[in-house]
Scaffold this motif. Structure first.
Motif, PDB file in Angstrom:
ATOM      1  N   PRO A 200      48.987 -39.122  39.806  1.00 57.51           N
ATOM      2  CA  PRO A 200      50.000 -39.439  38.796  1.00 57.51           C
ATOM      3  C   PRO A 200      50.852 -38.209  38.484  1.00 57.51           C
ATOM      4  O   PRO A 200      50.518 -37.110  38.929  1.00 57.51           O
TER       5      PRO A 200
ATOM      6  N   ALA B  17      41.122 -37.452  40.838  1.00 57.31           N
ATOM      7  CA  ALA B  17      39.797 -38.033  40.593  1.00 57.31           C
ATOM      8  C   ALA B  17      38.788 -36.909  40.367  1.00 57.31           C
ATOM      9  O   ALA B  17      38.603 -36.052  41.236  1.00 57.31           O
ATOM     10  N   SER B  18      38.163 -36.899  39.216  1.00 58.36           N
ATOM     11  CA  SER B  18      37.194 -35.825  38.964  1.00 58.36           C
ATOM     12  C   SER B  18      36.032 -35.924  39.936  1.00 58.36           C
ATOM     13  O   SER B  18      35.413 -34.922  40.284  1.00 58.36           O
TER      14      SER B  18
ATOM     15  N   VAL C  37      51.714 -31.461  38.789  1.00 61.56           N
ATOM     16  CA  VAL C  37      52.354 -30.540  37.851  1.00 61.56           C
ATOM     17  C   VAL C  37      51.390 -29.417  37.474  1.00 61.56           C
ATOM     18  O   VAL C  37      51.724 -28.227  37.538  1.00 61.56           O
ATOM     19  N   VAL C  38      50.185 -29.814  37.093  1.00 63.57           N
ATOM     20  CA  VAL C  38      49.182 -28.812  36.725  1.00 63.57           C
ATOM     21  C   VAL C  38      48.835 -27.958  37.942  1.00 63.57           C
ATOM     22  O   VAL C  38      48.627 -26.751  37.841  1.00 63.57           O
TER      23      VAL C  38
ATOM     24  N   GLU D 141      44.444 -31.758  37.812  1.00 60.38           N
ATOM     25  CA  GLU D 141      44.308 -33.209  37.940  1.00 60.38           C
ATOM     26  C   GLU D 141      45.610 -33.897  38.346  1.00 60.38           C
ATOM     27  O   GLU D 141      45.637 -35.101  38.511  1.00 60.38           O
TER      28      GLU D 141
ATOM     29  N   ARG E 173      46.980 -46.723  42.138  1.00 57.32           N
ATOM     30  CA  ARG E 173      46.319 -45.422  42.138  1.00 57.32           C
ATOM     31  C   ARG E 173      44.824 -45.551  41.784  1.00 57.32           C
ATOM     32  O   ARG E 173      43.969 -44.913  42.379  1.00 57.32           O
TER      33      ARG E 173
ATOM     34  N   GLU F 184      33.352 -42.086  36.292  1.00 57.64           N
ATOM     35  CA  GLU F 184      34.787 -42.176  36.518  1.00 57.64           C
ATOM     36  C   GLU F 184      35.202 -43.580  36.935  1.00 57.64           C
ATOM     37  O   GLU F 184      36.188 -44.108  36.442  1.00 57.64           O
TER      38      GLU F 184
END
Lengths: 692, 137
Positions: free
Chosen positions: B74, B27-28, B53-54, B50, A48, A17
């Motif tokens: 985001p 962040a995964s 909204v989701v 993620e 971010r 990542e």
């Protein structure tokens, strides 16, 4: 690294990542630099990205990365919140790119299992300096903390809305709360407690009064958090309520007998009507119209580890072989099996479809690899003071993941070479009437089962005489100069130890670059060629196979041995007549086909195989072509066309000696091993004494 | 002897005991880190999102017992998502995942209904204690 997180998948995820984010950051910055402007969106995104990396690195205890990203995060927070004018974009971009490079290096170390021990302090200081310079030039306003999203005066004291119902609230309590060490943000935890208590208390005060400042955290750490409250609830209720908060190490709760102690604070703290009421109403209203419409679809893309894909690919390969083993089983010979063949055809159809799908999963577009070049162009044009425009065409072209890894370095070399050696200096360009900005074009396109990657510049082109002279000096010239075609001359560039550049520059190294390009590309079964026109420019073409693993092949037999020729390189096969065979003065056999002469290769001679078929009229000739070289291969017979899974030769054979003309081996349906011919390697055999 | 249906009942019961958690983080890496900790400690991670909204959509779909919510994301920040989630379900148990230096935002989250918060970089026992305390509420 703290032991609880030594966890392979987590580390892999961190590396994956963070590298992705860093790459994205790099692109954002380079685009912004070109436009000398950072859009709000870009600032927000960079902020971010840095925030995310900071958090992840801190979790993994890579402290140098996390502190460094923190300093950039602060910088971009300032940019985002204050929107200062007159930003020195060029310095800012340099700063961020340096950070990007630092993190890249650290991630590489982590990948290799080394400690991420780089020293980021100079960079951090540079970031801080930049930030303080920015702050100087913009109107003073206390940023980070005090730019709170809630106005501070609404939060100190709450009087619950049920005040009216219980005017004689009986119970007064004093409580002292101490938090666990290291739980962080004690003041916000205190705030949380107060917030939770406000609905069951009528009046509440606390020391320290101000829990908005982070200074309060230290006071609470040292002295504890003291709350005085007036409530209708019993001792047990309050006790229970407070202990629900996390990280309380120590809780003293005393019931006070009178108003005295409580009253002491009356004067010092202003009392305010709680906002709770309004908030409650709002949330009730929210309930009735609760259904919010969100159109975003469910997750449709997942990431899978490459190891799993490799495994899938291997298994598919095995399946292709197994399928051939079943349908071409020698036990079936001479049997009339209509239904079997029907079923076998179905199986074949499905296996080949599956193979296509597995291949397509592994396909990755070249765009990431191409986009990386922007950075190289930027750095080099700055250092060499050349104006360079990078044009990218066909970046959506896809190739196998494994191959992409092999072409990234060669591509970088070629682009560097183009800018450093290919493009002229600004004065020279002006003198020759060219556009001042040189152009380097990166192009990718499909060509059959290959992908062509082209690096083209509009520089001064290659100078044949210079190349030949240099080659002569270095003693790497094997042919008579007058015999060499232009292309052969240019290809000298790719020989080891050749460089036309008189001086060695930081970027282009010591002339080891170009032969590394060839080596890398050949490792994935590709080839490199170069073309050039003086004063107009140079073009380097890398031809690489789309995928390595499974190819269409024509199986041929020589004696007891089997060979496989990649179908894409076969032009035709035919049975020759003795009369067409001619011999050159060195006694090399040639064949005349439609007035053209082609060299002949007897496979049984090359690989020393015993066979009864040595007369051309008994066997068959396969004409193959690779890189403009054409040879005719003599074999006993054609066995048939089949998809084969390419396996590299076992290491005990490779270690023994290098066998020319073979690119690998494969398993045939009957369980026998077939050797896959490497056509460009075979073509080199022509006209040489094979046995040596 | 246990019949098949009994086994299923038992299994369902134990499933019910496992608290169902939704992880919202852009962040995964963070999602994975939280997931590993939670799974080790007997929580069931029923969904990941993620962005805000989701996150809201998944909350409505899955109705989890607990949500861990990152702040900086985001599309929609954790605070916006928190507001929407508490609007949809005032009893929602949302824990903010904050970085150091985001105090103002954590306070805003608490005012808007977040039950508690975790500070990155977090330790396993901190996460587990925070979540367990909230479940007691």
């Amino acid at each position: 690294m703290s032991s609880q997180y030594i966890n392979e998948p987590l580390l892999d995820m961190f590396i994956f990542e963070s590298s992705q984010l860093i790459q994205q950051l790099e692109q954002d910055i380079i685009i912004s630099e070109r436009e000398s402007y950072l859009s709000e969106l870009a600032i927000d995104e960079i902020f971010r990205i840095m925030h995310t990396i900071k958090g992840s690195a801190a979790m993994m205890c890579f402290n140098n990365i996390s502190t460094l990203t923190h300093s950039i995060e602060d910088l971009f927070y300032f940019l985002r919140e204050e929107n200062p004018q007159d930003i020195d974009y060029s310095t800012l971009c340099d700063l961020v790119l340096e950070v990007v490079d630092f993190i890249k290096v650290e991630i590489e170390k982590i990948k290799n299992g080394d400690d991420a021990d780089g020293d980021a302090s100079t960079l951090i200081n540079a970031n801080k300096d930049f930030l303080s310079r920015l702050k100087q030039f913009s109107p003073p306003s206390d940023t980070t903390e005090t730019k709170s999203h809630i106005s501070p005066d609404t939060q100190q004291i709450y009087i619950s809305q049920n005040n009216g119902f219980a005017p004689h609230s009986a119970n007064l309590f004093k409580t002292v709360i101490r938090f666990d060490e290291g739980c962080e943000m004690e003041n916000v935890r205190a705030f949380n407690i107060i917030h939770n208590l406000k609905n069951i208390t009528n009046e509440i005060r606390h020391i320290p009064e101000n829990i908005v400042d982070s200074d309060a955290a230290r006071t609470i750490q040292n002295d504890g958090f003291i709350i005085y409250l007036k409530t209708d609830c019993s001792y047990e209720e309050i006790h229970q309520h407070i202990t629900r908060t996390a990280f309380i190490k120590d809780l003293e709760l005393d019931q006070l007998s009178n108003n005295e102690q409580f009253g002491q604070f009356e004067g010092g703290v202003k009392i305010q009507e709680s906002k709770g009421q309004g908030y409650k109403e709002q949330s009730n209203k929210g309930q009735t119209e609760k259904e919010l419409q969100f159109t975003s679809a469910g997750q449709s893309i997942i990431s899978v580890s490459v190891a799993k894909l490799d495994k899938l690919m291997d298994l598919t390969g095995e399946m292709v072989i197994a399928e051939a083993m079943v349908s071409q089983n020698s036990d079936l010979k001479g049997l009339e099996l209509d239904n079997f063949h029907k079923a076998a055809r179905q199986l074949h159809k499905i296996t080949s479809e599956m193979q296509d799908v597995v291949m397509s999963i592994r396909m990755v577009s070249l765009s990431a690899t191409f986009q990386k070049m922007h950075r190289i162009v930027r750095d080099m044009s700055k250092k060499l003071e050349k104006e360079v425009e990078l044009k990218i065409i066909g970046e959506e072209t896809e190739v196998d993941k494994n191959i992409i890894e092999h072409i990234s370095d060669p591509l970088m070399h070629l682009v560097r070479n183009s800018i450093d050696h290919g493009l002229e200096s600004l004065e020279d360009r002006r003198a020759t009437g060219k556009m001042l900005a040189g152009t380097v074009t990166l192009e990718a396109k499909n060509a059959g089962s290959d992908v062509l990657i082209i690096v083209r510049d509009d520089g001064k082109g290659l100078n044949k005489e210079k190349i030949l002279a240099r080659a002569r000096d270095n003693g790497i010239l094997h042919k008579d100069e007058s015999d060499m075609t232009d292309r052969e001359v240019y290809n000298i560039l790719f020989l080891p130890g050749f460089s036309t550049k008189e001086s060695i520059t930081e970027f282009s190294g010591r002339g080891v670059g170009m032969d590394v390009v060839t080596k890398n590309i050949e490792a994935v079964g590709g080839s490199v060629s170069v073309d050039s026109l003086e004063r107009v420019g140079t073009t380097v073409i890398m031809k690489i196979p789309i995928t390595l693993a499974i190819i269409d092949g024509m199986n041929i037999s020589v004696g007891n041995s089997r060979y496989t020729i990649p179908t894409t390189s076969i032009r035709e096969s035919f049975r020759p007549q003795e009369a067409d065979i001619i011999r050159d003065p060195d006694n090399n056999e040639m064949i005349m086909v439609r007035g053209q002469c082609y060299p002949l290769l007897r496979l049984h001679e090359i690989y020393d195989v015993k066979t009864d078929i040595t007369k051309f009229s008994d066997g068959i000739l396969v004409m193959v072509e690779q890189d403009d070289k054409i040879v005719c291969i003599f074999a006993d017979e054609l066995l048939g066309q089949q998809q084969v899974v390419v396996k590299s030769l076992p290491s005990y054979i490779r270690n023994e000696r290098k066998i020319g003309g073979l690119s690998g081996c494969t398993l045939l349906g009957d369980g026998s091993i077939s050797l896959i011919l490497d056509i460009s390697g075979l073509a080199d055999f022509t006209g040489k004494d094979i046995k040596n | 002897m246990l019949r098949n249906t009994d086994v299923i009942e038992l299994w369902k019961e134990s499933e019910n005991l496992m608290k169902r958690v939704l992880i919202v983080d852009d962040a995964s890496f963070m999602r994975m880190a939280i997931k590993i900790i939670l799974q080790k400690s007997g929580f069931e991670v029923i969904g990941e999102a993620e962005n805000g909204v989701v996150g809201i959509k998944k909350y409505q779909e899955l109705q989890p017992d607990l949500v861990t919510m990152d702040i900086t994301m985001p599309e929609m920040t954790g605070i916006e998502a928190l507001k929407e989630i508490t609007k949809f379900d005032p009893k929602a148990k949302v824990v903010m995942v904050s970085a150091m230096g985001q105090q103002a935002m954590v306070r805003e989250a608490i005012v808007n209904g977040a039950k508690s918060f975790i500070v990155k970089p977090f330790k396993e026992d901190h996460v587990v204690e925070t979540l367990n305390k909230i479940l007691e509420m």
